[in-house]
Design a protein around this motif. Structure first.
Motif, PDB file in Angstrom:
ATOM      1  N   ASP A 190       0.855  -1.188   0.000  1.00  0.00           N
ATOM      2  CA  ASP A 190       0.000   0.000   0.000  1.00  0.00           C
ATOM      3  C   ASP A 190       0.890   1.236   0.000  1.00  0.00           C
ATOM      4  O   ASP A 190       1.978   1.232   0.577  1.00  0.00           O
ATOM      5  CB  ASP A 190      -0.897   0.049   1.241  1.00  0.00           C
ATOM      6  N   ALA A 192       0.445   5.540   0.618  1.00  0.00           N
ATOM      7  CA  ALA A 192      -0.433   6.654   0.975  1.00  0.00           C
ATOM      8  C   ALA A 192       0.362   7.947   0.950  1.00  0.00           C
ATOM      9  O   ALA A 192       1.583   7.948   1.163  1.00  0.00           O
ATOM     10  CB  ALA A 192      -1.048   6.436   2.357  1.00  0.00           C
ATOM     11  N   SER A 197      -4.989   7.523   0.227  1.00  0.00           N
ATOM     12  CA  SER A 197      -4.424   6.271  -0.278  1.00  0.00           C
ATOM     13  C   SER A 197      -4.187   6.382  -1.781  1.00  0.00           C
ATOM     14  O   SER A 197      -5.085   6.775  -2.532  1.00  0.00           O
ATOM     15  CB  SER A 197      -5.375   5.104   0.003  1.00  0.00           C
ATOM     16  N   LEU A 200      -3.574   0.354  -3.064  1.00  0.00           N
ATOM     17  CA  LEU A 200      -4.023  -0.580  -2.036  1.00  0.00           C
ATOM     18  C   LEU A 200      -3.879  -2.010  -2.568  1.00  0.00           C
ATOM     19  O   LEU A 200      -4.431  -2.344  -3.620  1.00  0.00           O
ATOM     20  CB  LEU A 200      -5.488  -0.319  -1.664  1.00  0.00           C
ATOM     21  N   GLY A 201      -3.122  -2.825  -1.826  1.00  0.00           N
ATOM     22  CA  GLY A 201      -2.976  -4.233  -2.197  1.00  0.00           C
ATOM     23  C   GLY A 201      -2.379  -4.453  -3.567  1.00  0.00           C
ATOM     24  O   GLY A 201      -2.736  -5.409  -4.265  1.00  0.00           O
ATOM     25  N   GLN A 406      -6.475   3.258  -7.464  1.00  0.00           N
ATOM     26  CA  GLN A 406      -5.681   2.729  -6.342  1.00  0.00           C
ATOM     27  C   GLN A 406      -5.200   1.294  -6.598  1.00  0.00           C
ATOM     28  O   GLN A 406      -4.982   0.523  -5.671  1.00  0.00           O
ATOM     29  CB  GLN A 406      -6.485   2.780  -5.040  1.00  0.00           C
ATOM     30  N   ARG A 407      -4.982   0.957  -7.860  1.00  0.00           N
ATOM     31  CA  ARG A 407      -4.504  -0.378  -8.190  1.00  0.00           C
ATOM     32  C   ARG A 407      -3.559  -0.308  -9.386  1.00  0.00           C
ATOM     33  O   ARG A 407      -3.478   0.716 -10.071  1.00  0.00           O
ATOM     34  CB  ARG A 407      -5.663  -1.325  -8.503  1.00  0.00           C
TER      35      ARG A 407
END
Length: 711
Positions: A190, A192, A197, A200-201, A406-407
């Motif tokens: 992750d 931020a 963020s 994530l992941g 976020q990926r």
């Protein structure tokens, strides 16, 4: 030192070796810095908590007290065993706690006992003690070299943080020193920025020999990701050398060619040793050991093909635009842009296992970009490059990493393959969503129709259960379209802007232009191209009227209002204020809503408009500069490298906005897609002249490629 490690190993069998080394070095060197076990807990408690999150704060405190006892050898180490009255006291008889209640408050301060006095929850680490301990550790480990590939830690953006899952198997393999694979896998991490963020992941798998293009909208964290990898905040195998080309070379008296050669530390050390041994042999009687060592040095230099290194360095510098004469100039004589090229040359010469590039084409002209594309196609190791130049990614990238929502998604192939694959993927996702929604709606219609029909109760219940078992229906989220809008302008009658028989030079020994005749009108879409240093920016300043011709004339329409954009203007924005405050200072007297509306026309919306300019990405700052330029309602644009730091979607939007703009446009750019999209005329600046090229960008690229083939 062994005792410290025994205690750490006993309580933290899987402790990271870096944390273990840090703590052990602090205990060994910092004995005088910690007057109590509590001081030690304040200093290293958080580190130990990270090593084993299953332990409570009190467990960690007890371990720190034990380490403190070992550090000061309390009672001959009896505290470690815990059986005698060392730091851990063993009571001679039971104590009734209630009998101490009356005296507790009076004795707590005197005894300073942690069981009689509550520990403050806001205890902070003594920064001076930590800095002193870290300085000692740095001294023991030796200074890290500034040379590329040395693993020097770089600054990570303020507030940027990363967390990562590391398997114990990989950690043990890396610690053993037996891992020789140069593939890189960063799993389940992750990122931020402050409380926002970015990823994530996410997982990245970089295979040796492949070249990865990292793309995504401005402000999503591409540059932050590169910084976290190169700084070590995201862990990769320790034997892999990483180099992030980010900072320009420091200007000093070192010659440009030598600056590149010095990157090969092993070669430089062997050459220095060879020189020293030869000097010792010549100044004293022959020594068999020296001769043997000299022979080994010669063999190592020959094995690494040391004699070919200057030619390889010169080839790289030449490809990036440094002439033979430039290569013998001190680095301090070059501008910041050219020193960035030197940094890129050093990286290419060093050949790290993982090369991280952030917008490498921003500092290059068309000729250098074409050379770099050709050079990187034969790169033997791994590259991760952030770029918004579609042509560059098509020529260089073997894989695309797409950062969005976020990926990170990975696609095989260059940018064009990614673009087609993603479009097809989105179409399929929309079809699947619509089909699922239609199926759900059909079931819901049945339920609503027969909900109160007793004869159909079992069927309704069955349908309800079926709905519950269906996976959650998530609509396909498409990234919002970027729209830039330039204000409308009133048409002016020609002539608009002319240069007649213009000659210009800064000094008589270097004449930049001779007898230049140019004309631009309200329908012009002109791109100026040429090698760096040929005089493109000077030509723009002559068109602007910022420079006066030595000979000849500049003619401009009396109502001409020029909007001038350059990356220099972006860098000069007041970074400490918000975009709205910036507009209020430049154009006072308007409402906040008017400023925000202007910023919104260039995609600076919501909280972006009230955030400090310094916290915006490079592309977002460029949009603010565009909005400022347009606030004065210009009817003619002169743009110097407007696409630097813009993402692909914004470049596309800029092209559309310039096509719709009713005024004239003259720009300097090396972005091939933008040139093809808007320009109907090409001016080539070369060898003191400016000429129009009828064949456009294709003819110019063919000329550049012919020059490269001939060199």
């Amino acid at each position: 030192m062994a005792a410290h490690r025994d205690v750490l190993t006993e309580h933290f069998p899987n402790i990271d070796h870096e944390i273990s080394d840090y703590v052990t070095s602090m205990l060994e060197d910092g004995g005088d810095d910690f007057s109590t076990g509590e001081d030690l807990f304040d200093a290293i408690g958080m580190l130990l908590q990270q090593a084993d999150e299953s332990k409570s704060e009190e467990d960690i405190r007890d371990i720190c007290l034990r380490l403190y006892a070992v550090m000061h050898n309390t009672d001959g180490g009896s505290e470690v065993t815990g059986h005698t009255n060392g730091v851990r006291k063993v009571l001679d008889a039971p104590v009734l706690m209630s009998s101490l209640a009356e005296t507790m408050s009076s004795t707590a301060e005197e005894n300073n006992s942690i069981w009689m006095k509550r520990r403050e929850t806001n205890t902070t680490v003594d920064q001076k003690k930590l800095e002193k301990a870290e300085a000692k550790i740095q001294k023991k480990q030796g200074k890290r070299s500034d040379a590329p590939g040395s693993g020097k830690k770089e600054t990570v953006p303020e507030l940027a943080t990363a967390s990562q899952q590391i398997s114990k198997r990989d950690a043990r393999l890396d610690a053993s020193g037996n891992n020789r694979s140069t593939d890189i896998k960063i799993e389940d991490f992750d990122i931020a920025f402050g409380d926002r963020s970015l990823l994530l992941g996410a997982t990245i798998h970089l295979v040796t020999g492949r070249r990865y293009g990292l793309i995504g909208r401005n402000g999503l964290g591409k540059t932050t990701l590169l910084k976290l990898i190169s700084s070590g905040h995201l862990k990769i195998p320790s034997h892999i050398t990483v180099l992030h080309v980010e900072q320009e070379v420091t200007g000093d008296d070192t010659l440009a060619l030598q600056s590149v050669l010095e990157c090969d530390e092993k070669r430089e050390a062997l050459l220095a040793e060879e020189k020293e041994i030869n000097h010792r042999i010549q100044s004293s009687s022959p020594d068999g050991d020296l001769s043997t060592r000299l022979q080994k040095v010669y063999q190592e230099l020959e094995a690494m093909e040391s004699d070919k290194a200057p030619a390889r360095a010169a080839q790289i510098l030449n490809g990036l635009g440094f002439t033979t004469k430039d290569q013998q100039r001190p680095t301090k004589e070059f501008s910041g842009g050219w020193r960035m090229r030197l940094a890129l040359a050093r990286a290419l010469f060093t050949r790290p296992d993982l090369l991280l590039l952030d917008e490498p084409t921003n500092m290059l002209d068309m000729k250098a970009i074409i050379w770099l594309e050709n050079y990187l196609q034969d790169w033997p190791k791994t590259i991760l490059v952030v770029s918004h130049d579609r042509q560059f990614l098509n020529a260089v990238a073997t894989d695309i990493l797409h950062l969005h929502s976020q990926r990170l998604d990975t696609y095989r192939g260059n940018y064009e393959v990614f673009h087609k694959t993603r479009e097809e993927k989105l179409k399929n996702q929309i079809k699947e969503y619509e089909a699922q929604k239609q199926y759900r709606d059909h079931i819901q219609v049945f339920i609503d129709r027969f909900r109160y029909n007793a004869n159909r109760a079992s069927q309704v219940q069955s349908k309800l259960k079926l709905l519950e078992k269906l996976p959650e229906l998530k609509p396909v989220v498409k990234e919002p379209e970027v729209i830039l809008r330039f204000p409308g302008v009133e048409k002016l009658s020609p002539p608009i802007l002319q240069l007649d028989e213009v000659t210009f030079y800064y000094s008589t020994d270097k004449i930049l232009f001779t007898n230049v005749c140019l004309n631009a009108n309200m329908d012009s879409r002109i791109c100026i191209v040429g090698e760096n240093g040929a005089g493109k920016t000077t030509l723009l300043k002559l068109l602007m009227g910022d420079l006066s011709p030595v000979k000849g004339y500049r003619h401009a329409h009396r109502n001409l209002r020029i909007g001038y954009f350059t990356q220099h203007h972006v860098d000069q924005l007041d970074m400490g204020v918000s975009s709205v405050e910036l507009f209020a200072a430049r154009f006072p007297g308007k409402t906040s809503e008017e400023y925000r509306a202007q910023l919104g026309s260039f995609g600076v919306t919501g909280d972006l408009a009230v955030r400090p300019v310094d916290s915006l990405s490079g592309g977002q700052k460029s949009r603010v500069a565009f909005a400022l330029m347009s606030m004065a309602n210009p009817n003619f644009f002169i743009l110097d490298e407007p696409t630097n730091h813009l993402d692909m979607e914004t470049i596309e939007a800029l092209g559309e906005a310039l096509k719709k703009f009713q005024g004239g446009v003259v720009l300097v750019s090396h972005d091939e897609r933008l040139i093809r999209k808007i320009c109907n005329e090409l001016w080539v600046v070369s060898k003191g002249t400016v000429r129009s090229l009828e064949g456009g960008i294709d003819e110019y690229k063919a000329l550049v490629q012919a020059e490269l083939d001939a060199s």
